[in-house]
Design a protein around this motif. Structure first.
Motif, PDB file in Angstrom:
ATOM      1  N   UNK A  15     -28.632  69.459  42.645  1.00  0.00           N
ATOM      2  CA  UNK A  15     -27.485  68.969  43.398  1.00  0.00           C
ATOM      3  C   UNK A  15     -27.906  67.735  44.167  1.00  0.00           C
ATOM      4  N   UNK A  16     -26.936  66.908  44.486  1.00  0.00           N
ATOM      5  CA  UNK A  16     -27.169  65.747  45.337  1.00  0.00           C
ATOM      6  C   UNK A  16     -26.636  66.048  46.720  1.00  0.00           C
ATOM      7  N   UNK A  17     -27.446  65.807  47.739  1.00  0.00           N
ATOM      8  CA  UNK A  17     -27.006  66.080  49.088  1.00  0.00           C
ATOM      9  C   UNK A  17     -26.415  64.826  49.707  1.00  0.00           C
ATOM     10  N   UNK A  18     -25.715  65.012  50.830  1.00  0.00           N
ATOM     11  CA  UNK A  18     -24.969  63.923  51.447  1.00  0.00           C
ATOM     12  C   UNK A  18     -25.870  62.914  52.121  1.00  0.00           C
ATOM     13  N   UNK A  19     -26.407  61.967  51.341  1.00  0.00           N
ATOM     14  CA  UNK A  19     -27.281  60.968  51.930  1.00  0.00           C
ATOM     15  C   UNK A  19     -27.132  59.654  51.191  1.00  0.00           C
ATOM     16  N   UNK A  20     -27.372  58.554  51.918  1.00  0.00           N
ATOM     17  CA  UNK A  20     -27.251  57.214  51.359  1.00  0.00           C
ATOM     18  C   UNK A  20     -28.358  56.354  51.945  1.00  0.00           C
ATOM     19  N   UNK A  21     -29.034  55.571  51.104  1.00  0.00           N
ATOM     20  CA  UNK A  21     -30.001  54.608  51.606  1.00  0.00           C
ATOM     21  C   UNK A  21     -29.239  53.429  52.198  1.00  0.00           C
ATOM     22  N   UNK A  22     -29.445  53.175  53.485  1.00  0.00           N
ATOM     23  CA  UNK A  22     -28.757  52.068  54.144  1.00  0.00           C
ATOM     24  C   UNK A  22     -29.470  50.752  53.871  1.00  0.00           C
ATOM     25  N   UNK A  23     -30.769  50.734  54.091  1.00  0.00           N
ATOM     26  CA  UNK A  23     -31.549  49.531  53.830  1.00  0.00           C
ATOM     27  C   UNK A  23     -33.030  49.845  53.927  1.00  0.00           C
ATOM     28  N   UNK A  24     -33.841  48.897  53.501  1.00  0.00           N
ATOM     29  CA  UNK A  24     -35.282  48.997  53.649  1.00  0.00           C
ATOM     30  C   UNK A  24     -35.798  47.650  54.124  1.00  0.00           C
ATOM     31  N   UNK A 435     -22.521  61.070  61.665  1.00  0.00           N
ATOM     32  CA  UNK A 435     -23.628  61.148  60.714  1.00  0.00           C
ATOM     33  C   UNK A 435     -24.949  60.961  61.454  1.00  0.00           C
ATOM     34  N   UNK A 436     -26.036  61.147  60.704  1.00  0.00           N
ATOM     35  CA  UNK A 436     -27.384  60.910  61.215  1.00  0.00           C
ATOM     36  C   UNK A 436     -27.988  59.710  60.498  1.00  0.00           C
ATOM     37  N   UNK A 437     -28.849  59.008  61.216  1.00  0.00           N
ATOM     38  CA  UNK A 437     -29.691  57.984  60.608  1.00  0.00           C
ATOM     39  C   UNK A 437     -31.133  58.458  60.691  1.00  0.00           C
ATOM     40  N   UNK A 438     -31.793  58.489  59.560  1.00  0.00           N
ATOM     41  CA  UNK A 438     -33.220  58.803  59.495  1.00  0.00           C
ATOM     42  C   UNK A 438     -33.974  57.522  59.166  1.00  0.00           C
ATOM     43  N   UNK A 458     -22.587  65.018  47.780  1.00  0.00           N
ATOM     44  CA  UNK A 458     -22.076  63.758  47.255  1.00  0.00           C
ATOM     45  C   UNK A 458     -21.453  63.935  45.874  1.00  0.00           C
ATOM     46  N   UNK A 459     -21.620  65.107  45.276  1.00  0.00           N
ATOM     47  CA  UNK A 459     -20.975  65.400  43.999  1.00  0.00           C
ATOM     48  C   UNK A 459     -20.572  66.865  43.998  1.00  0.00           C
ATOM     49  N   UNK A 460     -19.954  67.312  42.935  1.00  0.00           N
ATOM     50  CA  UNK A 460     -19.567  68.704  42.816  1.00  0.00           C
ATOM     51  C   UNK A 460     -20.780  69.531  42.435  1.00  0.00           C
ATOM     52  N   UNK A 461     -21.371  70.191  43.388  1.00  0.00           N
ATOM     53  CA  UNK A 461     -22.554  71.000  43.133  1.00  0.00           C
ATOM     54  C   UNK A 461     -22.194  72.468  43.118  1.00  0.00           C
ATOM     55  N   UNK A 462     -23.074  73.305  42.625  1.00  0.00           N
ATOM     56  CA  UNK A 462     -22.791  74.729  42.511  1.00  0.00           C
ATOM     57  C   UNK A 462     -22.913  75.484  43.822  1.00  0.00           C
ATOM     58  N   UNK A 463     -23.427  74.823  44.882  1.00  0.00           N
ATOM     59  CA  UNK A 463     -23.563  75.540  46.144  1.00  0.00           C
ATOM     60  C   UNK A 463     -24.543  74.845  47.051  1.00  0.00           C
ATOM     61  N   UNK A 464     -24.697  75.382  48.216  1.00  0.00           N
ATOM     62  CA  UNK A 464     -25.599  74.813  49.202  1.00  0.00           C
ATOM     63  C   UNK A 464     -27.046  75.125  48.830  1.00  0.00           C
TER      64      UNK A 464
END
Length: 484
Positions: A15-24, A435-438, A458-464
């Protein structure tokens, strides 16, 4: 605080979790594992975001606007703060940041104000006064930096407020208040907080059970600090400290009463309510009280023979960093809990309140080994721990609701990422409104990376993929200063 092992329930389908790369940002830190430090910060007035990254030679300041586009970068020599620990920040009225660098003996702070637009800095020096004994904790509030400390030879707390290069000190006097344990034995305020150190809770984040099991806790509100002291087996002793006036208001909240002596109890303040838990090996008691009136809003009492219908997770027990094991029934859960320091944690989950009940203990074992002459020799010391817990959920009316597989929260996703990416270092978390920023350093790529974490998938996953958030230790904005 001890880092607890990630326990995740990975399903066969990824599954894909709710995260996005903002920048590097390319950044070559010198000896980052030993000397590197990173802090995220928000200017609460302009909502600009800062990342402060340092090693033993330089400090790099990155400034982003509220849309998280890089607007300013500045690298400065660390000569003003060499061989010091970065403990916090503030933002001046002129919108320029100040960093606070503590000496190794925690007796002095070097305050460096940075001017990223004109690429320069200015250093100030602060020596703690003679009546200062030790630092309890630190925090940021409304762009200012605070240190809570103990005054030497007095039953006083000192609150240092650093703002715009100035320091204001407020004193809270506890000498007129009485402290007695459940057996009627008196103790001083100084000995109480030294023996049971005050642990700061974060009302905007999830606080894990190993943190909420602390006997004495503090909560920072607007203009107030709430202290909850659970050293008495019959009641929670509460103080409301007015930051502006230094006034102290005292309150008592009786713990729920059992037919047999209570073996472990604790409380948690959240949303103008006090959540209390009390237990022995035969009973589990839970109360919610209105903080202003002290009136009981909800109470629950269960015995070891009852099935807890409002569980949203199994009973779990974890020793050290081993994989948690399920506990079969209420009786075995209470038998484990009765010998630990109880803890309860509450955080918002949409319109509901996510709540974790449990207990925790950490202790040090001394190891001895026989040598070839069969002489017993000291071989070292090891820290060991044990935790038990289960999860529940309360709706806005404070009724228990069943939700066996809730979507992950942003903090779940962040912890999952951290515990499945063990090559990154210097990670630091900033909580924003939604949201959080890491921010972290990738030593292989020599980059400072910022990621955004939100609720859900971030997509339709089967569960947590995350079994239970209570097994994580929260990455702090910076380590609290401790005096030994």
């Amino acid at each position: 605080m001890k880092k607890l092992l990630l326990i995740s329930l990975l399903l066969s389908k990824s599954v894909l979790i709710g995260q996005t790369v903002l920048n590097s940002f390319p950044l070559n830190l010198n000896n980052p594992s030993d000397e590197g430090q990173i802090i995220n910060a928000e200017d609460v007035k302009t909502h600009d975001i800062y990342v402060f990254a340092s090693d033993d030679k330089k400090t790099t300041i990155l400034k982003y606007n509220k849309s998280l586009f890089l607007t300013t970068q500045f690298t400065d020599s660390i000569k003003f703060a060499s061989n010091r620990n970065l403990i916090g920040y503030s933002i001046g009225e002129d919108k320029n940041p100040l960093l606070y660098w503590a000496s190794a003996n925690l007796r002095n702070i070097r305050i460096v104000k940075y001017f990223p637009e004109i690429k320069t800095s200015r250093s100030l020096n602060f020596d703690f006064p003679d009546n200062h004994e030790y630092i309890i904790t630190s925090f940021q509030k409304d762009n200012a930096f605070y240190l809570l400390a103990k005054e030497r030879a007095q039953q006083h707390l000192l609150l240092y407020k650093f703002d715009n290069g100035n320091c204001e000190i407020k004193m809270f006097d506890f000498s007129s208040f009485a402290f007695q344990n459940g057996g009627g034995k008196s103790l001083s305020f100084s000995s109480l907080i030294r023996y049971y150190p005050i642990q700061k809770m974060d009302l905007n984040d999830f606080n894990p059970i190993d943190k909420t099991a602390a006997i004495n806790k503090m909560y920072v509100l607007d203009g107030h600090i709430i202290l909850t002291l659970d050293y008495n087996s019959k009641k929670t002793h509460v103080f409301d400290l007015n930051i502006e006036t230094s006034d102290i208001k005292e309150k008592f909240f009786n713990l729920p009463v059992s037919q047999k002596p209570i073996q472990t109890a604790n409380s948690f303040y959240y949303d103008k309510k006090l959540f209390q838990i009390a237990a022995n090996k035969d009973e589990f008691l839970f109360d919610i009280k209105d903080f202003d009136s002290g009136n009981s809003i909800k109470n629950t009492a269960l015995t070891k023979n009852d099935t807890i219908q409002f569980k949203n997770s199994p009973f779990l027990v974890q020793t050290d960093n081993n994989r948690p094991q399920q506990i079969k029934n209420t009786a075995k859960f209470l038998k484990n809990l009765a010998n630990l320091s109880a803890g309860i944690s509450v955080t918002k989950n949409g319109e509901n309140n996510f709540i974790t009940f449990g207990g925790y203990i950490e202790y040090v074992n001394t190891d001895y080994l026989y040598n070839s002459d069969e002489i017993l020799n000291f071989s070292g010391m090891r820290t060991q721990s044990k935790m038990v817990y289960f999860d529940s959920m309360l709706n806005k009316n404070l009724d228990f609701v069943k939700n066996e597989k809730p979507d992950p929260l942003a903090i779940d996703n962040l912890y999952f990422f951290l515990n499945t990416n063990n090559t990154i270092i210097l990670q630091n978390t900033l909580r924003l409104k939604d949201f959080y920023i890491l921010s972290y350093y990738d030593p292989a790529l020599k980059q400072l990376v910022m990621r955004k974490f939100t609720d859900g998938f971030t997509n339709e996953g089967p569960g947590n993929p995350i079994m239970n958030k209570s097994v994580f230790s929260k990455p702090a904005s910076f380590d609290p200063i401790k005096s030994h």
